[in-house]
Design an enzyme around this catalytic site. Structure first.
Site, PDB file in Angstrom:
ATOM      1  N   LEU A 150      60.612  -7.249   8.538  1.00 22.35           N
ATOM      2  CA  LEU A 150      61.881  -6.909   9.192  1.00 22.35           C
ATOM      3  C   LEU A 150      62.478  -8.155   9.845  1.00 22.35           C
ATOM      4  O   LEU A 150      61.762  -8.945  10.465  1.00 22.35           O
ATOM      5  CB  LEU A 150      61.661  -5.813  10.238  1.00 22.35           C
ATOM      6  CG  LEU A 150      61.081  -4.482   9.743  1.00 22.35           C
ATOM      7  CD1 LEU A 150      61.131  -3.447  10.861  1.00 22.35           C
ATOM      8  CD2 LEU A 150      61.811  -3.979   8.510  1.00 22.35           C
ATOM      9  N   GLY A 190      50.975  -4.754   9.606  1.00 21.28           N
ATOM     10  CA  GLY A 190      50.781  -5.157  10.994  1.00 21.28           C
ATOM     11  C   GLY A 190      52.106  -5.587  11.583  1.00 21.28           C
ATOM     12  O   GLY A 190      52.958  -6.157  10.897  1.00 21.28           O
ATOM     13  N   GLY A 191      52.325  -5.312  12.873  1.00 28.50           N
ATOM     14  CA  GLY A 191      53.570  -5.709  13.508  1.00 28.50           C
ATOM     15  C   GLY A 191      54.764  -5.103  12.807  1.00 28.50           C
ATOM     16  O   GLY A 191      54.871  -3.891  12.625  1.00 28.50           O
ATOM     17  N   ASP A 192      55.707  -5.979  12.375  1.00 31.99           N
ATOM     18  CA  ASP A 192      56.898  -5.509  11.666  1.00 31.99           C
ATOM     19  C   ASP A 192      56.803  -5.803  10.175  1.00 31.99           C
ATOM     20  O   ASP A 192      57.823  -5.935   9.501  1.00 31.99           O
ATOM     21  CB  ASP A 192      58.153  -6.155  12.261  1.00 31.99           C
ATOM     22  CG  ASP A 192      58.132  -7.674  12.129  1.00 31.99           C
ATOM     23  OD1 ASP A 192      57.051  -8.234  11.880  1.00 31.99           O
ATOM     24  OD2 ASP A 192      59.204  -8.299  12.292  1.00 31.99           O
ATOM     25  N   GLU A 193      55.581  -5.880   9.659  1.00 34.83           N
ATOM     26  CA  GLU A 193      55.345  -6.190   8.251  1.00 34.83           C
ATOM     27  C   GLU A 193      54.767  -4.989   7.514  1.00 34.83           C
ATOM     28  O   GLU A 193      53.873  -4.296   8.019  1.00 34.83           O
ATOM     29  CB  GLU A 193      54.383  -7.373   8.114  1.00 34.83           C
ATOM     30  CG  GLU A 193      54.915  -8.645   8.771  1.00 34.83           C
ATOM     31  CD  GLU A 193      53.869  -9.756   8.827  1.00 34.83           C
ATOM     32  OE1 GLU A 193      54.264 -10.912   9.042  1.00 34.83           O
ATOM     33  OE2 GLU A 193      52.671  -9.442   8.681  1.00 34.83           O
TER      34      GLU A 193
END
Length: 243
Positions: A150, A190-193
């Protein structure tokens, strides 16, 4: 390189482009003992704990020896009570076993899902990518792995807070799921991935078409907590066996 090693390489962002006994007559204790033994054996085969059955059986046989000197109606009552105890033990064990199996299933499921989006997590995707490699080799097919990142997600978190950011991630997950086939896998890396596994592609170029569809879907404006937002993303594509 093994399938698992190749899957790990693909997942690296940098690589992407009841019965009751009757009463016993005096002198008929042996058939009753045999019947009880047979019943206990059948219950054991049904999953009832051996130690539990053995304890109940020993108790019943002890009581049976005492009731042989009692009137027939008292023997009948004793047999009914023992039968009930064995049945309760069987049912209790069955319920406990079913509850344990359900708890194990839920625990296993939790280890393979992302807590926030409920998408498959990195471990689940690694397993599916490994399977995809094996299937593609066997069938001479191809598949694609899309890496979705993102854009400016940190700015969204900084401006609107982490709770808002979490809702953006959940919306992203919903839209990506709606944009791919049921046979494909969308996972949170993970995170925005995010990672998307596209299996059984007719042509490698089909992966690019899906990527364009994903970008268009994410760009549609959405309102979250009174704030209108459009999500943008960068997508890298890796094709097996070409890349």
């Amino acid at each position: 390189m093994t399938d698992d090693q190749q899957a790990r390489a693909l997942l690296t962002p940098g690589s992407a482009h009841g019965k009751t006994n009757g009463a016993s007559a005096p002198g008929a204790s042996e058939p009753d003992r045999a019947s009880v033994t047979e019943a206990a054996s059948n219950l054991a085969l049904s999953g009832v704990g051996i130690d539990q059955i053995q304890t109940l059986l020993e108790h019943f046989l002890h009581e049976l020896s005492r009731t042989e000197r009692r009137p027939a109606h008292e023997q009948h009552e004793q047999l009914v009570e023992a039968n009930e105890q064995l049945l309760i033990a069987a049912l209790t064990h069955q319920v406990n076993a079913e509850n344990a199996a359900l708890a194990l299933k839920e625990a296993l499921r939790a280890t393979l899902l992302d807590e926030l989006t409920h998408l498959p997590n990195r471990a689940a995707m690694l397993d599916r990518a490994t399977q995809a490699i094996a299937n593609a080799r066997r069938r001479g097919a191809c598949f694609a792995l899309l890496f979705v990142d993102l854009d400016n997600f940190k700015d969204i978190n900084d401006e609107h807070g982490h709770d808002f950011g979490d809702k953006v991630l959940c919306l992203t997950a919903e839209r990506m799921l709606a944009a791919v086939r049921d046979m494909d896998t969308v996972s949170r890396h993970g995170g925005d991935e995010f990672l998307i596994l596209l299996t059984d592609l007719a042509e490698p170029a089909d992966a690019g078409t899906v990527a364009e569809k994903l970008i268009a879907s994410l760009k549609r404006p959405a309102e979250i907590d009174g704030v209108t937002i459009a999500i943008s993303a960068s997508i890298g594509i890796a094709i097996f066996p070409d890349d």
